[in-house]
Design a protein around this motif. Structure first.
Motif: not given
Lengths: 69, 248
Positions: A8-21, B58-65
């Motif tokens: 999946s895309e997120v496995d290759i390009f992990p999201a920036d940690q700050t986006a979760y915060d 696994m937590q998905l990136p926040p832009q995902n619903k």
């Protein structure tokens, strides 16, 4: 660049940690809400996570409303 | 549960030169884009939305619903415990997601003692299928679709034969759950799951509205009105007969 992979895309390009915060899951009057933490310490509602349909029509729980933790 | 009538009142401070009424209205328009919102009476039927992707470990990136099982499962327990809640509607518009999280939600819904109904709105794909059939009555809107296909795994996989046996067993868990909670038989469900040519070069079938009902997967074509009617009918059946109570 073309990637041909079953990953999946997120496995290759992990999201920036700050986006979760940026948003937190908290409770406002016992109702779980996803909220954006503002600089002044209060929260702004992003999404209500309740199963009670009347909460979604309550003025205090509209997305964009601010509350203090 | 939040009792809307018992919320602590925020003290209104009146300051000289301040116009609280006007500023409150302006604030509301700025925050919500509207001045007033409709009020609803307390509902005896609760709504559980299954939206976006069903999130697993696994937590998905926040832009995902995403639909997070750790939110839904305590809510389902609260629904079971609260005597004021008499029924549950599950609204599905999901692309699928984690098999175990989806099965956990399905099992929780299936084991509720209160009447339940589900409505597949836009799509109830992949693991959305077991969630849709887990309720007492399932509805699908005419334009909604459900994709039935074999389970897949992405990411790091340990390349040993046991991994494939594990996946095979996981597949059986999904098939068993769906066949036990709907009117579709195992052979038909597997036939749809492994069909060729329906999803271009992929295997599986995309069933639309009435087709899902014809296969026995979903009980009826319908939306909110039909689901509410069915739920209210079930709730009324469970209420003790008033005539019998009077005679003592």
């Amino acid at each position: 660049m073309v990637l041909y992979t079953p990953l999946s895309e997120v496995d290759i390009f992990p999201a920036d940690q700050t986006a979760y915060d940026s948003t937190v899951i908290t409770t406002y009057n016992q109702t779980p809400v996803k909220a954006f933490k503002l600089e002044n310490g209060s929260y702004q509602i992003v999404q209500v996570l309740s199963t009670d349909p009347s909460i979604y029509l309550h003025p205090d729980y509209q997305p964009g409303m601010q509350f203090n933790a | 549960m939040t009792d809307l009538n018992n919320q602590p009142q925020q003290p209104q401070k009146e300051q000289p030169g301040d116009q609280p009424k006007k500023s409150e209205l302006v604030e509301k328009i700025q925050q919500l884009g509207q001045s007033n919102v409709a009020q609803a009476p307390d509902s005896n039927i609760h709504v559980l939305p299954i939206i976006g992707q069903v999130e697993g470990h696994m937590q998905l990136p926040p832009q995902n619903k995403t639909t997070k099982y750790e939110h839904l499962i305590p809510q389902l327990v609260a629904i079971e415990q609260n005597p004021k809640i008499e029924g549950l509607i599950v609204l599905l518009n999901t692309v699928g997601g984690d098999v175990e999280a989806g099965l956990a939600i399905s099992e929780m819904i299936a084991s509720l003692s209160k009447p339940t109904a589900s409505i597949v709105l836009g799509g109830g794909h992949s693991i959305g299928v077991p969630i849709a059939v887990s309720t007492n009555h399932s509805f699908i809107t005419e334009t909604a679709t459900m994709t039935i296909h074999p389970i897949r795994m992405t990411g790091l996989v340990i390349g040993v034969p046991q991994t494939f046996e594990y996946m095979d067993k996981m597949q059986d868990r999904v098939v068993n759950f769906v066949t036990q909670h709907s009117n579709i038989d195992e052979d038909k469900f597997k036939e749809l799951m492994f069909a060729k040519g329906n999803l271009t070069r992929d295997i599986g079938t995309n069933v639309v509205g009435q087709d899902a009902v014809d296969y026995g997967l979903i009980d009826a074509v319908g939306g909110v009105k039909e689901a509410m009617e069915k739920l209210n009918e079930e709730i009324d059946k469970r209420k003790p007969d008033e005539d019998e109570q009077v005679i003592q």
